[in-house]
Design a protein around this motif. Structure first.
Motif, PDB file in Angstrom:
ATOM      1  N   LEU A  34      -6.088  -5.497  12.748  1.00  0.00           N
ATOM      2  CA  LEU A  34      -6.089  -6.263  11.502  1.00  0.00           C
ATOM      3  C   LEU A  34      -7.023  -5.617  10.489  1.00  0.00           C
ATOM      4  CD1 LEU A  34      -5.267  -8.673   9.790  1.00  0.00           C
ATOM      5  CD2 LEU A  34      -7.038 -10.026  10.945  1.00  0.00           C
ATOM      6  N   LEU A  35      -8.156  -5.128  10.971  1.00  0.00           N
ATOM      7  CA  LEU A  35      -9.093  -4.427  10.104  1.00  0.00           C
ATOM      8  C   LEU A  35      -8.443  -3.172   9.537  1.00  0.00           C
ATOM      9  CD1 LEU A  35     -12.010  -4.657   9.111  1.00  0.00           C
ATOM     10  CD2 LEU A  35     -12.706  -3.267  11.066  1.00  0.00           C
ATOM     11  N   ASN A  36      -7.722  -2.446  10.392  1.00  0.00           N
ATOM     12  CA  ASN A  36      -6.957  -1.286   9.931  1.00  0.00           C
ATOM     13  C   ASN A  36      -6.010  -1.666   8.795  1.00  0.00           C
ATOM     14  OD1 ASN A  36      -7.765   1.020  11.276  1.00  0.00           O
ATOM     15  ND2 ASN A  36      -5.839   1.315  12.342  1.00  0.00           N
ATOM     16  N   THR A  37      -5.262  -2.742   9.009  1.00  0.00           N
ATOM     17  CA  THR A  37      -4.256  -3.165   8.041  1.00  0.00           C
ATOM     18  C   THR A  37      -4.872  -3.456   6.679  1.00  0.00           C
ATOM     19  OG1 THR A  37      -2.928  -4.163   9.818  1.00  0.00           O
ATOM     20  CG2 THR A  37      -2.451  -4.857   7.572  1.00  0.00           C
ATOM     21  N   ILE A  38      -5.930  -4.244   6.668  1.00  0.00           N
ATOM     22  CA  ILE A  38      -6.544  -4.644   5.399  1.00  0.00           C
ATOM     23  C   ILE A  38      -7.191  -3.457   4.693  1.00  0.00           C
ATOM     24  CG2 ILE A  38      -8.264  -6.117   4.321  1.00  0.00           C
ATOM     25  CD1 ILE A  38      -7.897  -8.071   6.668  1.00  0.00           C
ATOM     26  N   CYS A  39      -7.985  -2.670   5.439  1.00  0.00           N
ATOM     27  CA  CYS A  39      -8.734  -1.576   4.813  1.00  0.00           C
ATOM     28  C   CYS A  39      -7.812  -0.477   4.294  1.00  0.00           C
ATOM     29  CB  CYS A  39      -9.736  -1.000   5.812  1.00  0.00           C
ATOM     30  SG  CYS A  39     -11.101  -2.110   6.218  1.00  0.00           S
ATOM     31  N   PHE A  40      -6.800  -0.121   5.084  1.00  0.00           N
ATOM     32  CA  PHE A  40      -5.893   0.935   4.630  1.00  0.00           C
ATOM     33  C   PHE A  40      -5.027   0.475   3.470  1.00  0.00           C
ATOM     34  CE2 PHE A  40      -6.571   3.178   8.763  1.00  0.00           C
ATOM     35  CZ  PHE A  40      -6.958   4.391   8.207  1.00  0.00           C
ATOM     36  N   THR A  41      -4.717  -0.808   3.405  1.00  0.00           N
ATOM     37  CA  THR A  41      -3.977  -1.316   2.252  1.00  0.00           C
ATOM     38  C   THR A  41      -4.813  -1.174   0.986  1.00  0.00           C
ATOM     39  OG1 THR A  41      -2.730  -2.896   3.617  1.00  0.00           O
ATOM     40  CG2 THR A  41      -2.856  -3.335   1.253  1.00  0.00           C
ATOM     41  N   ILE A  42      -6.091  -1.521   1.076  1.00  0.00           N
ATOM     42  CA  ILE A  42      -6.989  -1.368  -0.075  1.00  0.00           C
ATOM     43  C   ILE A  42      -7.078   0.096  -0.490  1.00  0.00           C
ATOM     44  CG2 ILE A  42      -9.381  -1.590  -0.864  1.00  0.00           C
ATOM     45  CD1 ILE A  42      -9.650  -4.002   1.029  1.00  0.00           C
ATOM     46  N   GLY A  43      -7.321   0.979   0.498  1.00  0.00           N
ATOM     47  CA  GLY A  43      -7.446   2.406   0.194  1.00  0.00           C
ATOM     48  C   GLY A  43      -6.164   3.000  -0.359  1.00  0.00           C
ATOM     49  N   GLY A  44      -5.016   2.605   0.204  1.00  0.00           N
ATOM     50  CA  GLY A  44      -3.738   3.149  -0.245  1.00  0.00           C
ATOM     51  C   GLY A  44      -3.378   2.713  -1.656  1.00  0.00           C
ATOM     52  N   ILE A  45      -3.584   1.435  -1.961  1.00  0.00           N
ATOM     53  CA  ILE A  45      -3.287   0.938  -3.309  1.00  0.00           C
ATOM     54  C   ILE A  45      -4.179   1.616  -4.348  1.00  0.00           C
ATOM     55  CG2 ILE A  45      -3.404  -1.083  -4.798  1.00  0.00           C
ATOM     56  CD1 ILE A  45      -2.482  -2.760  -2.415  1.00  0.00           C
ATOM     57  N   CYS A  46      -5.453   1.750  -4.024  1.00  0.00           N
ATOM     58  CA  CYS A  46      -6.368   2.441  -4.945  1.00  0.00           C
ATOM     59  C   CYS A  46      -5.935   3.893  -5.147  1.00  0.00           C
ATOM     60  CB  CYS A  46      -7.800   2.385  -4.414  1.00  0.00           C
ATOM     61  SG  CYS A  46      -8.550   0.743  -4.469  1.00  0.00           S
ATOM     62  N   GLY A  47      -5.453   4.511  -4.062  1.00  0.00           N
ATOM     63  CA  GLY A  47      -4.980   5.887  -4.158  1.00  0.00           C
ATOM     64  C   GLY A  47      -3.751   6.016  -5.034  1.00  0.00           C
ATOM     65  N   LEU A  48      -2.836   5.073  -4.926  1.00  0.00           N
ATOM     66  CA  LEU A  48      -1.637   5.101  -5.770  1.00  0.00           C
ATOM     67  C   LEU A  48      -1.993   4.910  -7.241  1.00  0.00           C
ATOM     68  CD1 LEU A  48       1.031   3.088  -3.721  1.00  0.00           C
ATOM     69  CD2 LEU A  48       0.894   5.565  -4.085  1.00  0.00           C
ATOM     70  N   ILE A  49      -2.959   4.040  -7.502  1.00  0.00           N
ATOM     71  CA  ILE A  49      -3.408   3.836  -8.884  1.00  0.00           C
ATOM     72  C   ILE A  49      -3.990   5.131  -9.441  1.00  0.00           C
ATOM     73  CG2 ILE A  49      -5.061   2.621 -10.342  1.00  0.00           C
ATOM     74  CD1 ILE A  49      -4.747   0.203  -8.469  1.00  0.00           C
ATOM     75  N   TRP A  50      -4.819   5.799  -8.634  1.00  0.00           N
ATOM     76  CA  TRP A  50      -5.383   7.086  -9.063  1.00  0.00           C
ATOM     77  C   TRP A  50      -4.295   8.125  -9.271  1.00  0.00           C
ATOM     78  CZ3 TRP A  50      -5.406  11.528  -5.719  1.00  0.00           C
ATOM     79  CH2 TRP A  50      -5.977  12.660  -6.313  1.00  0.00           C
ATOM     80  N   SER A  51      -3.299   8.151  -8.378  1.00  0.00           N
ATOM     81  CA  SER A  51      -2.208   9.117  -8.509  1.00  0.00           C
ATOM     82  C   SER A  51      -1.442   8.888  -9.800  1.00  0.00           C
ATOM     83  CB  SER A  51      -1.261   8.993  -7.308  1.00  0.00           C
ATOM     84  OG  SER A  51      -1.931   9.288  -6.098  1.00  0.00           O
ATOM     85  N   ALA A  52      -1.197   7.616 -10.124  1.00  0.00           N
ATOM     86  CA  ALA A  52      -0.462   7.302 -11.349  1.00  0.00           C
ATOM     87  C   ALA A  52      -1.273   7.695 -12.583  1.00  0.00           C
ATOM     88  CB  ALA A  52      -0.129   5.811 -11.386  1.00  0.00           C
ATOM     89  N   LEU A  53      -2.564   7.405 -12.573  1.00  0.00           N
ATOM     90  CA  LEU A  53      -3.416   7.718 -13.722  1.00  0.00           C
ATOM     91  C   LEU A  53      -3.599   9.224 -13.905  1.00  0.00           C
ATOM     92  CD1 LEU A  53      -6.181   4.969 -13.349  1.00  0.00           C
ATOM     93  CD2 LEU A  53      -4.255   5.003 -14.963  1.00  0.00           C
ATOM     94  N   SER A  54      -3.558   9.963 -12.803  1.00  0.00           N
ATOM     95  CA  SER A  54      -3.750  11.416 -12.864  1.00  0.00           C
ATOM     96  C   SER A  54      -2.443  12.168 -13.064  1.00  0.00           C
ATOM     97  CB  SER A  54      -4.433  11.908 -11.580  1.00  0.00           C
ATOM     98  OG  SER A  54      -3.607  11.676 -10.444  1.00  0.00           O
ATOM     99  N   GLY A  55      -1.337  11.432 -13.132  1.00  0.00           N
ATOM    100  CA  GLY A  55      -0.044  12.068 -13.339  1.00  0.00           C
ATOM    101  C   GLY A  55       0.525  12.727 -12.098  1.00  0.00           C
ATOM    102  N   GLY A  56       0.010  12.380 -10.924  1.00  0.00           N
ATOM    103  CA  GLY A  56       0.475  13.020  -9.699  1.00  0.00           C
ATOM    104  C   GLY A  56       1.407  12.175  -8.853  1.00  0.00           C
ATOM    105  N   LEU A  57       1.822  11.044  -9.382  1.00  0.00           N
ATOM    106  CA  LEU A  57       2.669  10.146  -8.601  1.00  0.00           C
ATOM    107  C   LEU A  57       4.013  10.789  -8.268  1.00  0.00           C
ATOM    108  CD1 LEU A  57       2.323   7.290  -7.474  1.00  0.00           C
ATOM    109  CD2 LEU A  57       3.510   6.423  -9.494  1.00  0.00           C
ATOM    110  N   GLY A  58       4.551  11.568  -9.209  1.00  0.00           N
ATOM    111  CA  GLY A  58       5.842  12.201  -8.976  1.00  0.00           C
ATOM    112  C   GLY A  58       5.814  13.239  -7.876  1.00  0.00           C
ATOM    113  N   MET A  59       4.648  13.832  -7.605  1.00  0.00           N
ATOM    114  CA  MET A  59       4.551  14.861  -6.580  1.00  0.00           C
ATOM    115  C   MET A  59       4.782  14.300  -5.175  1.00  0.00           C
ATOM    116  SD  MET A  59       1.484  17.423  -7.790  1.00  0.00           S
ATOM    117  CE  MET A  59       0.217  16.156  -7.845  1.00  0.00           C
TER     118      MET A  59
END
Length: 289
Positions: A34-59
């Motif tokens: 459960l800890l894995n699920t919550i923490c990785f969801t937080i990290g993954g969503i933050c990563g997607l936001i960074w990817s979108a802001l940096s223009g790397g989402l399409g990669m």
């Protein structure tokens, strides 16, 4: 980005991981998956936001499926075992055994194209293993059988993370933004396994929720992105040597937080693990020169 800057960025992950053990203890009694699920969801969503802001989402569409499988299994496997190890064995001892991964990175890096093991690597490995043996023996008190499973899981953590890190070097053309998918994939694997095998127990205090949030943002979030940069673009030998500060920093944090008591055997074990890793790193750096 030059190699020196990439190496410095990669070292930021070491500083974040020094907080992993104490924050994991602070999330009790939340079960590991459960800890894995919550923490990785937080990290993954933050990563997607960074990817979108940096223009790397399409990669992300250009990354092969096998890379996503490799990264997801690496992150999921390590943390599922790590969180479990800290639930089944004393935090300081389990954390130090898991932190044999810097030593193993130096050893495994000798298997990369153009690299070979030197006697210093082997000597360093034995010194590091002596430190791990001291931890397991309890400083001369004998093998603590009730913690054997936790020790084994911690050792598996070290093997998985060192293997993941070295193989990341081979896939150097994969964009760092792909780590976002690794995180979300790890969360997706963790959730059904949690529902099948664990009770759903959430933190019982605001402090526990804060620990989970900080885990997801830092040691189980940002750390993977900066580590990926360091492994792919930095000096893997120098970064491996710098990573050996992690066990000492982690143990100092645990002692300072009152989670683990300071003892002579724990201090000697930390010194042995660090010294063994430095001997191995010295051999690698000498070969580079």
């Amino acid at each position: 980005m030059n190699k020196q800057r990439a190496t410095a960025i990669g070292f930021a992950a070491v500083l974040l991981w020094a907080l992993l053990a104490v924050l994991t203890v602070g999330t009790a009694p939340t079960p590991p998956l459960l800890l894995n699920t919550i923490c990785f969801t937080i990290g993954g969503i933050c990563g997607l936001i960074w990817s979108a802001l940096s223009g790397g989402l399409g990669m992300l569409r250009t990354v092969p499926l096998r890379v996503y499988i490799f990264g997801t299994l690496g992150l999921f496997g390590y943390h599922a075992l790590y969180f479990s190890a800290l639930r089944m064995a004393p935090a300081a001892e389990a954390g130090l055994i898991a932190y044999l991964w810097p030593l193993l990175i130096v050893l495994f890096s000798g298997l990369l194209p153009g690299e070979n093991l030197r006697p210093g690597h082997v000597i360093g490995a034995f010194i590091g293993l002596a430190g791990a043996a001291l931890i397991i023996s309890g400083g001369g008190g004998g093998f603590q059988a009730e913690h054997a499973a936790g020790y084994a899981l911690a050792l598996a953590c070290a093997l998985i993370w060192s293997g993941y890190s070295v193989l990341s070097r081979v896939m150097g053309d994969t964009p760092t933004q792909s780590v976002s998918v690794f995180c979300l994939g790890s969360a997706a694997l963790s959730l059904p396994l949690h529902l099948m095998f664990e009770p759903t127990i959430l933190p019982q205090s605001p402090t526990g929720w804060v620990a989970i949030l900080v885990l997801g943002l830092g040691p189980v979030g940002l750390a993977f992105f900066v580590w990926d940069i360091g492994m792919k673009r930095g000096d893997i030998q120098i970064l491996g040597a710098a990573s050996y500060a992690a066990p000492l920093l982690s143990t100092c944090v645990l002692v300072f937080a009152g989670v683990a008591p300071m003892s002579a055997s724990l201090g000697i074990a930390a010194i042995l693990v660090t010294a063994g890793a430095l001997v191995a790193a010295r051999a690698s750096l000498g070969r580079s020169r």
